[in-house]
Every structure is written in structure tokens, then in C-alpha cells.
Write an enzyme that holds these catalytic residues in place. Structure first.
Site, PDB file in Angstrom:
ATOM      1  N   HIS A 278       0.815   4.251   7.013  1.00 25.55           N
ATOM      2  CA  HIS A 278       0.392   5.082   5.895  1.00 25.55           C
ATOM      3  C   HIS A 278       0.824   6.524   6.122  1.00 25.55           C
ATOM      4  O   HIS A 278       1.276   6.888   7.195  1.00 25.55           O
ATOM      5  CB  HIS A 278      -1.118   5.016   5.687  1.00 25.55           C
ATOM      6  CG  HIS A 278      -1.589   3.765   5.019  1.00 25.55           C
ATOM      7  ND1 HIS A 278      -2.911   3.411   4.946  1.00 25.55           N
ATOM      8  CD2 HIS A 278      -0.913   2.780   4.377  1.00 25.55           C
ATOM      9  CE1 HIS A 278      -3.034   2.266   4.292  1.00 25.55           C
ATOM     10  NE2 HIS A 278      -1.821   1.861   3.937  1.00 25.55           N
TER      11      HIS A 278
ATOM     12  N   ASP B 207      -7.699   6.248   3.869  1.00 24.93           N
ATOM     13  CA  ASP B 207      -8.216   5.242   4.794  1.00 24.93           C
ATOM     14  C   ASP B 207      -9.628   5.660   5.217  1.00 24.93           C
ATOM     15  O   ASP B 207      -9.949   6.849   5.242  1.00 24.93           O
ATOM     16  CB  ASP B 207      -7.279   5.113   5.992  1.00 24.93           C
ATOM     17  CG  ASP B 207      -5.899   4.587   5.571  1.00 24.93           C
ATOM     18  OD1 ASP B 207      -5.737   4.170   4.407  1.00 24.93           O
ATOM     19  OD2 ASP B 207      -4.989   4.600   6.413  1.00 24.93           O
TER      20      ASP B 207
ATOM     21  N   SER C 252       0.798  -1.224   0.000  1.00 25.21           N
ATOM     22  CA  SER C 252       0.000   0.000   0.000  1.00 25.21           C
ATOM     23  C   SER C 252       0.836   1.282   0.000  1.00 25.21           C
ATOM     24  O   SER C 252       0.318   2.347  -0.321  1.00 25.21           O
ATOM     25  CB  SER C 252      -0.954   0.028   1.191  1.00 25.21           C
ATOM     26  OG  SER C 252      -0.237   0.136   2.409  1.00 25.21           O
TER      27      SER C 252
END
Length: 141
Positions: free
Chosen positions: A80, A105, A32
């Protein structure tokens, strides 16, 4: 047989250093965040609370920082990037997204959910490529 206390002490110090260092390494389990880092890479992190030591303040993170946080939507910590900071009803909330993901997210993140921040050297994230694959294999990931 004579006990060499200096040798025992040196081994104990080495063991403590290795254990502390291991707590500051995080294996990447997904793609990701590509191309910043890849599955199987290891990132160096600083901790919001390391046995009472605050290596960084989660309230001072900025847009562009890569953080590890406890996600409301996933049962494991997520690594992230912060893409926006907003105020909602007097509370600072973070919008976080994987670099390789199409959308942010699904939920806003509060500072108390942020556990770690990936260390940067200059403008570069500190990444050790590929050596996390052994850990992934051992954990069945």
C-alpha cells in the site's frame, strides 16, 4: 566426455541472476491499489534487507511511496501507499492506505515493519502487467 567449466560457470551465473531477480518481484494479489496496479500484475521492489544488503532505508520513506510491510491486521505482507507520516510519543509512524480503499489501513506502521519499497522510474511505479496470474493460479489465490 570433456567438462566445459566455462559453460557450467555461465549457467551458474545465469541461475544466480534469475534467483536474485525473482526475489525483487512481487505479485499483486488484490485490487486495493488500482489503478496504480492490478491483481495479477508484478511490481519491482527494492529490499530493506537483502541478505545484509540495505537497498533502501525504511526510515527514509516518504508520503507517496508504495511499500510492502508486515501488517498487524493481516497475515501476509501488504502493498500500500504511505499517505501520512506522524510522530507519536517520539516515534515516527506511517499511515498507509490502498489507493482503491476508502479508509487507511487500521493500524499505524513503524519503519521496522516496512520490508520493501516499490521501485519507481521517474514518477512511475515499475509494474509488469498481468504475468503474475500464473503465480496466483498455482498458489490457489
Amino acid at each position: 566426455m570433456e567438462i566445459d567449466y566455462k559453460e557450467i560457470l555461465s549457467y551458474a551465473i545465469i541461475l544466480i541472476i534469475v534467483l536474485i531477480a525473482a526475489q525483487h518481484l512481487n505479485v499483486v494479489v488484490s485490487g486495493s491499489m488500482e489503478p496504480a496496479f492490478y491483481r495479477g500484475d508484478i511490481v519491482l521492489v527494492e529490499k530493506a534487507n537483502f541478505f545484509g544488503i540495505h537497498e533502501f532505508d525504511p526510515n527514509s520513506v516518504e508520503v507517496g511511496d508504495v511499500v510492502v510491510y508486515n501488517a498487524a491486521w493481516y497475515d501476509q505482507p501488504v502493498i500500500h501507499r504511505i499517505i501520512n507520516i506522524t510522530d507519536i510519543n517520539g516515534s515516527t509512524m506511517y499511515v498507509i492506505k490502498g489507493d482503491n480503499n476508502d479508509r487507511p489501513d487500521p493500524y499505524y506502521v513503524k519503519a521496522d515493519q516496512i520490508r520493501e519499497k516499490v521501485v519507481t522510474f521517474g514518477d512511475n511505479l515499475v509494474v509488469i502487467p498481468k504475468i503474475g496470474y500464473l503465480s496466483l493460479w498455482l498458489r490457489g489465490l
